[in-house]
Scaffold this motif. Structure first.
Motif, short mmCIF file in Angstrom:
data_model
loop_
_atom_site.label_atom_id
_atom_site.label_comp_id
_atom_site.label_asym_id
_atom_site.label_seq_id
_atom_site.Cartn_x
_atom_site.Cartn_y
_atom_site.Cartn_z
N ARG A 254 10.68 3.20 2.26
CA ARG A 254 11.92 2.91 1.39
C ARG A 254 12.97 2.16 2.35
N PRO A 255 13.59 2.45 3.32
CA PRO A 255 14.48 1.86 3.85
C PRO A 255 14.05 0.54 4.40
N LEU A 256 12.75 0.27 4.56
CA LEU A 256 12.27 -0.99 4.87
C LEU A 256 12.13 -2.22 3.78
N LEU A 257 12.03 -1.58 2.63
CA LEU A 257 12.03 -2.59 1.63
C LEU A 257 13.15 -3.86 1.70
N PRO A 258 12.81 -5.17 1.13
CA PRO A 258 13.89 -6.00 0.97
C PRO A 258 14.71 -5.65 0.11
N ARG B 162 6.84 -12.93 -7.28
CA ARG B 162 8.20 -13.41 -6.76
C ARG B 162 8.19 -12.88 -5.34
N TRP B 163 7.76 -11.77 -5.03
CA TRP B 163 7.46 -11.31 -3.52
C TRP B 163 6.85 -12.31 -2.71
N ARG B 164 6.13 -12.58 -3.31
CA ARG B 164 4.97 -13.79 -2.48
C ARG B 164 5.74 -14.97 -2.32
N GLU B 165 6.26 -15.59 -3.32
CA GLU B 165 7.04 -16.97 -3.23
C GLU B 165 8.12 -16.80 -2.39
N ASN B 166 8.65 -15.74 -2.08
CA ASN B 166 10.05 -15.62 -1.42
C ASN B 166 9.91 -15.03 -0.07
N GLU B 167 8.84 -14.85 0.26
CA GLU B 167 8.18 -14.31 1.44
C GLU B 167 8.64 -12.88 1.71
N LEU B 168 8.71 -12.23 0.67
CA LEU B 168 9.25 -10.90 0.86
C LEU B 168 8.09 -9.93 1.38
N ILE B 169 6.74 -10.30 0.78
CA ILE B 169 5.81 -9.39 1.14
C ILE B 169 5.67 -9.50 2.85
N ALA B 170 5.55 -10.70 3.52
CA ALA B 170 5.62 -10.80 5.08
C ALA B 170 6.84 -10.19 5.74
N GLU B 171 8.01 -10.10 5.09
CA GLU B 171 9.21 -9.46 5.72
C GLU B 171 9.01 -8.02 5.58
N PHE B 172 8.51 -7.37 4.37
CA PHE B 172 8.40 -5.90 4.42
C PHE B 172 6.89 -5.40 5.60
N ARG C 97 8.36 -5.49 8.91
CA ARG C 97 9.24 -4.44 9.31
C ARG C 97 8.66 -3.23 9.59
N LEU C 98 7.36 -2.91 8.59
CA LEU C 98 6.35 -1.93 9.02
C LEU C 98 5.88 -1.67 10.22
N ARG C 99 5.29 -3.32 10.69
CA ARG C 99 4.79 -3.18 11.96
C ARG C 99 5.59 -2.93 13.11
N GLU C 100 6.85 -3.34 13.15
CA GLU C 100 7.72 -2.94 14.15
C GLU C 100 7.99 -1.49 14.37
N ASN C 101 8.13 -0.81 12.99
CA ASN C 101 8.29 0.75 13.14
C ASN C 101 7.07 1.42 13.63
N VAL C 102 5.96 0.81 13.20
CA VAL C 102 4.52 1.42 13.91
C VAL C 102 4.53 1.08 15.41
N ARG C 103 4.83 -0.02 15.81
CA ARG C 103 4.85 -0.09 17.21
C ARG C 103 5.85 1.00 17.97
N LYS C 104 6.74 0.97 17.45
CA LYS C 104 7.83 1.81 18.12
C LYS C 104 7.52 3.28 17.95
N ARG C 105 7.12 3.59 16.94
CA ARG C 105 6.20 5.07 16.74
C ARG C 105 5.36 5.42 17.89
N SER D 239 -2.90 -4.87 2.06
CA SER D 239 -3.71 -3.90 2.33
C SER D 239 -3.19 -3.34 3.89
N MET D 240 -2.73 -4.15 4.75
CA MET D 240 -2.31 -3.56 5.87
C MET D 240 -0.92 -2.97 5.98
N ILE D 241 0.01 -3.21 4.62
CA ILE D 241 1.04 -2.63 4.41
C ILE D 241 0.66 -0.97 3.98
#
Length: 317
Positions: free
Chosen positions: A63-67, A120-130, A133-141, A299-301
């Protein structure tokens, strides 16, 4: 309908929920922004009983990582009327189960609403942004730096459905597949850094040129890429001279027979197998390659969200 609008605007780009939730309806338990500030309280909640649904632990992690929605930042649009958690669960259900948009179960919002949210998320690149953010948090974890320093590149050809137009499909003679090809670069954990979907007749080296250029723009710390024998030739020199990247080829030797786990390459091959666990990705159904890329990211999300919600392993001394 009363809309709560008291929030510090300076925090909006960083935080999904800048202040504690004050719901428009006391009967609503969800704390997504569409409930807190939008009109989602007008619609009933749903019981979560599908395997693809987010658990409460997973929702708390993602939830905190959603655009932040554009309407909440004063960038246009009207407050959303459907729960963000329900929308994400609906898309996850579609990707995991391989259904069509019109086959969305009735306990989710109407399929047209879910598709509009996805588009809407795809056209505004929000899927990639979300996703990023998840990938960065997984790497830190996992005890890694947020930005990787090395990656692995590979491609996967999949058959295309009749809904895929001839202009974006082709025949891969090596794999004997008529369809599309997924080109991915992952980090050393198998998390996707960049993805591109092309016709299956596009060569690995040809697609790698634009894919590696995107990688360099997005991830400046990367200096090394591992690849298989399909990326040999002038691409190695081009990477070194144009992108300051070292492209290292990991080849099978002549004495190898059958399946052999190759150093580094197995990581990206495992990622490609992860994608095939999502039935929507077992075949390419999408009219637009951009939609195929978005399905791969979703799928990766799902996988990364579950990974973040997983309890940490106990440290042994």
């Amino acid at each position: 309908m009363r809309i709560h609008t008291e929030y510090p605007e300076a925090l909006l780009p960083q935080l999904y929920a800048p202040v504690p939730a004050h719901f428009n309806s006391s009967d609503v338990l969800c704390d997504c922004l569409a409930h807190v500030y939008g009109n989602a309280a007008d619609h009933p909640d749903r019981k979560r009983h599908y395997p693809s649904d987010m658990s409460d632990e997973e929702w708390a992690a993602v939830r905190p990582l959603l655009p932040v929605p554009a309407w909440l930042e004063g960038r246009g649009g009207q407050p959303e009327g459907y729960c963000h958690r329900q929308m994400l669960d609906a898309i996850r259900y579609l990707v995991a189960g391989g259904i069509s948009w019109r086959s969305m179960p009735v306990d989710f919002p109407a399929w047209a609403r879910v598709y509009a949210f996805f588009r809407r998320w795809r056209e505004n690149e929000l899927i990639a942004e979300f996703h990023d953010r998840l990938r960065e948090n997984v790497r830190k974890r996992e005890g890694r730096e947020a930005e990787p320093s090395a990656g692995i590149i590979d491609a996967q050809s999949v058959k295309a459905a009749a809904s895929v137009p001839a202009a974006s499909r082709g025949y891969d003679g090596g794999k004997q597949v008529n369809g599309r090809k997924r080109h991915v670069i992952t980090d050393c954990l198998g998390l996707i850094l960049v993805v591109a979907v092309t016709a299956a007749n596009i060569g690995d080296r040809e697609a790698a040129v634009s894919l590696l250029a995107r990688l360099r723009n997005l991830h400046r710390d990367i200096t090394l890429i591992w690849a298989d024998g399909g990326y040999t030739g002038g691409l190695i020199d081009w990477c070194r001279e144009k992108l300051a990247l070292t492209l290292e080829i990991v080849k099978r030797t002549d004495d190898m027979e059958g399946f052999v786990v190759l150093p580094r390459r197995w990581v990206v091959e495992r990622t490609l197998s992860w994608l095939m666990h999502s039935r929507r990705l077992a075949r390419d159904y999408e009219t637009l390659p951009a939609t195929s890329e978005a399905m791969i990211l979703f799928s990766m999300i799902t996988r990364m969200g579950r990974r973040l919600a997983r309890p940490r392993a106990a440290v042994r001394h």
